[in-house]
Scaffold this motif. Structure first.
Motif, short mmCIF file in Angstrom:
data_model
loop_
_atom_site.label_atom_id
_atom_site.label_comp_id
_atom_site.label_asym_id
_atom_site.label_seq_id
_atom_site.Cartn_x
_atom_site.Cartn_y
_atom_site.Cartn_z
N ARG A 1 0.81 -1.22 0.00
CA ARG A 1 0.00 0.00 0.00
C ARG A 1 0.85 1.27 0.00
NH1 ARG A 1 -3.27 -0.39 5.04
NH2 ARG A 1 -1.77 -1.98 5.69
N LEU A 2 2.09 1.16 0.45
CA LEU A 2 2.98 2.31 0.45
C LEU A 2 3.89 2.36 -0.77
CD1 LEU A 2 4.00 2.65 4.21
CD2 LEU A 2 2.52 4.17 2.88
N ASP A 3 3.77 1.37 -1.64
CA ASP A 3 4.49 1.41 -2.92
C ASP A 3 3.54 1.98 -3.97
OD1 ASP A 3 6.81 0.44 -4.73
OD2 ASP A 3 5.01 -0.38 -5.69
N PRO A 4 3.82 3.17 -4.52
CA PRO A 4 2.86 3.83 -5.42
C PRO A 4 2.40 2.96 -6.58
CG PRO A 4 4.54 5.38 -4.75
CD PRO A 4 4.98 4.04 -4.23
N TYR A 5 3.33 2.26 -7.23
CA TYR A 5 2.94 1.46 -8.40
C TYR A 5 2.04 0.30 -7.97
CZ TYR A 5 3.37 -1.21 -12.73
OH TYR A 5 3.09 -1.89 -13.90
N THR A 6 2.40 -0.38 -6.89
CA THR A 6 1.60 -1.51 -6.43
C THR A 6 0.24 -1.05 -5.93
OG1 THR A 6 3.61 -2.68 -5.79
CG2 THR A 6 1.55 -3.50 -4.88
N ALA A 7 0.21 0.06 -5.18
CA ALA A 7 -1.06 0.59 -4.68
C ALA A 7 -1.98 0.95 -5.84
CB ALA A 7 -0.80 1.80 -3.79
N ALA A 8 -1.44 1.56 -6.88
CA ALA A 8 -2.24 1.91 -8.04
C ALA A 8 -2.77 0.65 -8.74
CB ALA A 8 -1.42 2.75 -9.02
N THR A 9 -1.92 -0.37 -8.83
CA THR A 9 -2.35 -1.63 -9.46
C THR A 9 -3.49 -2.26 -8.67
OG1 THR A 9 -0.12 -2.01 -10.35
CG2 THR A 9 -1.59 -3.92 -10.21
N LEU A 10 -3.39 -2.23 -7.34
CA LEU A 10 -4.47 -2.75 -6.50
C LEU A 10 -5.76 -1.98 -6.74
CD1 LEU A 10 -2.50 -3.18 -3.14
CD2 LEU A 10 -3.32 -5.03 -4.63
#
Length: 216
Positions: free
Chosen positions: A149-158
């Motif tokens: 959730r604190l990784d921008p790319y991963t959070a956006a993918t979620l």
């Protein structure tokens, strides 16, 4: 715009482009891209401001044009670029990317913060438990690990994966952006994100060079 105004705008544009040329010799590629985007936005803003004629005495004064793009810092715009990249990698169109950027604007002002509305306002879940929202999208524990959730790319993918599941096509492209965000985030106010849509469109169009067409 008068001839004098055009000359002033051209002179400002030349000075900004000279600054960009100097920056290229000392900055990395990512920073140069950022400077180029900001120079382009500033040049357009200078031209618009010079096109605004000074009012005559006693006239009602209108303000010069306001560019939403210039309200954001380099860090905020970098987060917007990351959000767009995640959507692009999933094959999603610019409108969906703008919805995601709008959502992050409404949740965190495009800041990757490690706290949420429990810490700032004491907001709780319907069952009375403290909210655990963090990151660009203020995602709670159920969205993923703290690191995700604190990784921008991963959070956006979620976010995108939830959006596609909860507001599937073809209906999504005809759904109001704030409604898409509301159904994805499951927040309390379905109209919360509407105020951020124009700014999100401006940012996405400026960063991508594309166009979403007329605003709904």
């Amino acid at each position: 715009m008068t001839a004098a105004q055009r000359r002033r705008a051209a002179a400002r544009a030349r000075r900004l482009r000279i600054a960009l040329a100097s920056a290229i010799s000392v900055l990395g590629v990512g920073a140069v891209i950022w400077v180029a985007v900001m120079v382009n936005g500033a040049v357009q803003s200078f031209a618009a401001a010079d096109a605004w004629d000074a009012p005559s005495e006693g006239a009602i004064v209108a303000q010069p044009p306001d560019d939403p793009f210039l309200r954001f810092t380099a860090e905020q715009l970098a987060h917007a670029q990351t959000i767009m990249a995640a959507g692009r990698d999933l094959g999603l169109p610019l409108r969906d990317q703008a919805v995601a950027v709008m959502t992050a604007m409404g949740e965190s002002s495009l800041r990757n913060i490690d706290y949420g509305d429990w810490e700032t306002s004491g907001v709780t879940n319907p069952d009375g438990s403290p909210t655990t929202s963090i990151g660009l999208f203020q995602q709670q524990d159920g969205w993923g690990s703290r690191e995700q959730r604190l990784d921008p790319y991963t959070a956006a993918t979620l976010f995108y994966r939830a959006m596609v599941a909860r507001v599937p096509d073809p209906g999504r492209q005809q759904t109001e952006p704030t409604e898409i965000a509301h159904r994805t985030q499951i927040n309390r106010d379905p109209n919360h994100y509407a105020r951020y849509w124009p700014a999100a469109v401006t940012v996405v169009e400026r960063l991508s060079g594309g166009s979403l067409g007329p605003l709904p």
